[in-house]
Write a protein that holds these residues in place. Structure first.
Motif, PDB file in Angstrom:
ATOM      1  N   TYR A  50       0.810  -1.203   0.000  1.00  0.00           N
ATOM      2  CA  TYR A  50       0.000   0.000   0.000  1.00  0.00           C
ATOM      3  C   TYR A  50       0.851   1.265   0.000  1.00  0.00           C
ATOM      4  O   TYR A  50       0.485   2.268  -0.614  1.00  0.00           O
ATOM      5  N   TYR A  51       1.969   1.244   0.702  1.00  0.00           N
ATOM      6  CA  TYR A  51       2.838   2.418   0.715  1.00  0.00           C
ATOM      7  C   TYR A  51       3.416   2.664  -0.677  1.00  0.00           C
ATOM      8  O   TYR A  51       3.541   3.818  -1.118  1.00  0.00           O
ATOM      9  N   SER A  85      -2.012  14.156   0.739  1.00  0.00           N
ATOM     10  CA  SER A  85      -1.538  14.854  -0.459  1.00  0.00           C
ATOM     11  C   SER A  85      -1.205  13.869  -1.567  1.00  0.00           C
ATOM     12  O   SER A  85      -1.556  14.086  -2.741  1.00  0.00           O
ATOM     13  N   ALA A  86      -0.544  12.776  -1.213  1.00  0.00           N
ATOM     14  CA  ALA A  86      -0.187  11.758  -2.218  1.00  0.00           C
ATOM     15  C   ALA A  86      -1.440  11.137  -2.806  1.00  0.00           C
ATOM     16  O   ALA A  86      -1.530  10.896  -4.021  1.00  0.00           O
ATOM     17  N   VAL A 121       5.303   8.050   6.782  1.00  0.00           N
ATOM     18  CA  VAL A 121       4.598   9.215   6.257  1.00  0.00           C
ATOM     19  C   VAL A 121       3.554   9.685   7.273  1.00  0.00           C
ATOM     20  O   VAL A 121       2.906   8.890   7.950  1.00  0.00           O
ATOM     21  N   ASP A 122       3.397  11.016   7.393  1.00  0.00           N
ATOM     22  CA  ASP A 122       2.363  11.542   8.296  1.00  0.00           C
ATOM     23  C   ASP A 122       1.053  11.692   7.539  1.00  0.00           C
ATOM     24  O   ASP A 122       0.976  11.503   6.320  1.00  0.00           O
ATOM     25  N   LEU A 128      -4.493   3.060   5.143  1.00  0.00           N
ATOM     26  CA  LEU A 128      -3.407   3.791   5.799  1.00  0.00           C
ATOM     27  C   LEU A 128      -3.880   5.060   6.502  1.00  0.00           C
ATOM     28  O   LEU A 128      -3.187   5.561   7.400  1.00  0.00           O
ATOM     29  N   SER A 129      -5.031   5.601   6.147  1.00  0.00           N
ATOM     30  CA  SER A 129      -5.535   6.802   6.814  1.00  0.00           C
ATOM     31  C   SER A 129      -6.266   6.468   8.104  1.00  0.00           C
ATOM     32  O   SER A 129      -6.560   7.361   8.897  1.00  0.00           O
ATOM     33  N   ASP A 130      -6.571   5.198   8.336  1.00  0.00           N
ATOM     34  CA  ASP A 130      -7.220   4.757   9.567  1.00  0.00           C
ATOM     35  C   ASP A 130      -6.152   4.229  10.516  1.00  0.00           C
ATOM     36  O   ASP A 130      -5.489   3.234  10.206  1.00  0.00           O
TER      37      ASP A 130
END
Length: 388
Positions: A6-7, A23-24, A16-17, A57-59
Motif C-alpha cells: 500500500y505504501y 496529499s499523495a 509518512v504523516d 493507511l488513513s485509519d
C-alpha cells in the motif's frame, strides 16, 4: 496475484504523516479518476487500488494492523479487524467514491449515484407564550398555524387531473447535470426540473404545479405542568409534507412563560417579595401572602425581622415536570416598610422611642458606625491629619 504494498501504491514511505499521505492520495486519485479516463479500465482499477490503500493507511487502527500483518490482516481468518473485507459491507465503488468525496468535497465526480427519492418535509416552529399560572397547572390549548398541505385537486402531484409529471429531458430523471470544466467534471442541480427529475407539462391550476397549497391548521396542544421558558414540545408528523411522497416533518412548539406581577421564578422555585410594616417587623406577627395555585398562606414574621430575610414555604413552588417529588418551594422575601405620612403624634412617639433606644435596639447601625470610625482612623496620620 499478490497485491502491491500500500505504501508503494501511494508512493510514500512507511513513516509518512497524515498530511503527506492525504496529499499523495489526492494527486493519484485525480490522475486515475474514471471521470478523467472514460472507458479506461486500467485507470479505473488503479483508482480503486489507490482508494483502497488510502482507506487502510488513513485509519490508525487499520494501518497498525497492516504494518504488523500486511495484507493478511484483512484476509479471511487474518488478525486484523473486519476479517476478510476491511471496509465491511457495501459496493466497493460507492466506498471509494465516498473516500474521494471526503477528501475533495462533494463537487467532483460521483454524481451519477445520487437518487431523487422521497424527501422528508420541513420541520415547523411555533412560539407559544403562556402565563405562569398555566405553567403551574398545565393547559390544553389550540394553536393555528399556516402550513403547506397536499393539493386536493392534483393529490399532490402538481399535474392537472388527467395528466402526470414526465421525466425531465435535460437530466433524464437524475435531477443533476454534469459538465466538464477543464480538469474536473462538475455536477450541479438541473435548472429545468430544480433537481426533482420530473417536469410538469400541464400544471395544476389550483397549486400552479407546486403540488402543495398554504392553509391554516388548528391543532390541540397539551402543555404539561411545570414547563419553563425555552422548553419545546415536539409533535411528530405535524410539519410540512415531504416531496415525492416523503414523510411529513415535525412541529416544534417553543414555550415562553411570561413574567408575573407577583412571583419571580427560578427553576422550580418561586420568589415573592412581601412588604412588612415596620412595627410588625420589630414586634413580630403574621402577614398574608398569595400562592401560585390561587390560595393564601399565613407567614409568621419573627421579632426583629430585617429587609432581605427569606422565609421558606415547602412545596408551594412549581410542580415537577416529570411528576416526581414535591416540586419547588416558595420563598417569601421580606421588605421592611418605613412608615410615611405620619401625624404629629406619631412623630412624637417615634422621637421618644429614638431617645430611649440604644445600641441593643440597632445592632447593625452600631456595628456599621464602628467599622466606619475604624476606617476613618486608618486614613489619618500620626499628626492627626489625612495624608495628601
Amino acid at each position: 496475484m499478490s497485491k502491491q504494498d500500500y505504501y508503494e501504491v501511494l508512493g510514500v514511505s512507511k513513516d509518512v504523516d497524515a498530511k503527506a499521505l492525504k496529499s499523495a492520495y489526492r494527486k493519484l486519485a485525480l490522475k486515475y479518476h474514471p471521470d478523467q479516463n472514460p472507458g479506461d479500465d486500467a485507470a479505473e482499477a488503479k483508482f480503486k487500488e489507490v482508494g483502497e490503500a488510502y482507506a487502510i493507511l488513513s485509519d490508525p487502527e487499520k494501518r497498525a494492523a497492516y504494518d504488523r500483518f500486511g495484507h493478511a490482516a484483512f484476509e479471511g481468518g487474518g488478525a486484523g479487524p473486519g476479517g476478510g473485507n476491511p471496509f465491511g459491507q457495501g459496493d466497493p465503488g460507492d466506498i471509494f467514491e465516498n473516500i474521494f468525496s471526503q477528501v475533495f468535497g462533494g463537487g467532483f465526480g460521483g454524481g451519477g449515484r445520487r437518487r431523487n427519492g422521497p424527501a422528508r418535509g420541513n420541520d415547523l416552529r411555533y412560539d407559544l407564550e403562556i402565563a405562569l399560572e398555566d405553567a403551574f397547572t398545565g393547559k390544553d390549548t389550540e394553536i393555528t398555524l399556516p402550513t403547506a398541505v397536499d393539493c386536493d385537486t392534483c393529490d399532490g402531484s402538481g399535474a392537472e387531473p388527467g395528466t402526470s409529471p414526465e421525466t425531465c429531458p435535460t437530466c433524464q430523471g437524475a435531477g443533476r447535470v454534469r459538465a466538464q470544466q477543464g480538469f474536473f467534471t462538475m455536477e450541479r442541480t438541473c435548472a429545468r426540473c430544480s433537481g426533482r427529475g420530473k417536469v410538469i407539462p400541464h400544471p395544476c391550476k389550483t397549486c400552479g404545479g407546486a403540488g402543495q397549497v398554504r392553509e391554516d391548521r388548528t391543532l390541540q396542544v397539551k402543555i404539561p405542568a411545570g414547563v419553563e421558558s425555552g422548553m419545546r414540545i415536539r409533535l411528530a408528523g405535524e410539519g410540512e409534507p415531504g416531496m415525492n411522497g416523503g414523510p411529513k416533518g415535525d412541529l416544534y412548539i417553543f414555550i415562553d412563560v411570561s413574567e408575573h406581577d407577583i412571583f419571580e421564578r427560578d427553576g422550580p422555585n418561586l420568589y415573592c417579595p412581601a412588604p412588612v410594616p415596620m412595627v410588625t417587623a420589630a414586634l413580630g406577627g403574621e402577614i398574608e401572602i398569595p400562592t401560585i395555585d390561587g390560595g393564601r398562606a399565613r407567614v409568621t414574621v419573627p421579632e426583629g425581622a430585617q429587609t432581605g430575610r427569606k422565609l421558606r414555604l415547602r412545596g408551594k413552588g412549581m410542580p415537577s415536570l416529570r411528576g416526581s417529588g414535591h416540586g419547588g418551594d416558595l420563598f417569601v422575601e421580606m421588605i421592611v416598610e418605613t412608615p410615611r405620612n405620619l401625624s404629629a403624634r406619631q412623630k412624637e412617639l417615634l422621637r421618644e422611642f429614638c431617645e430611649c433606644s440604644g445600641a441593643d435596639c440597632n445592632p447593625e447601625s452600631e456595628g456599621f458606625l464602628g467599622r466606619v470610625k475604624k476606617f476613618w482612623d486608618g486614613m489619618t496620620g500620626e499628626d492627626g491629619q489625612r495624608p495628601n
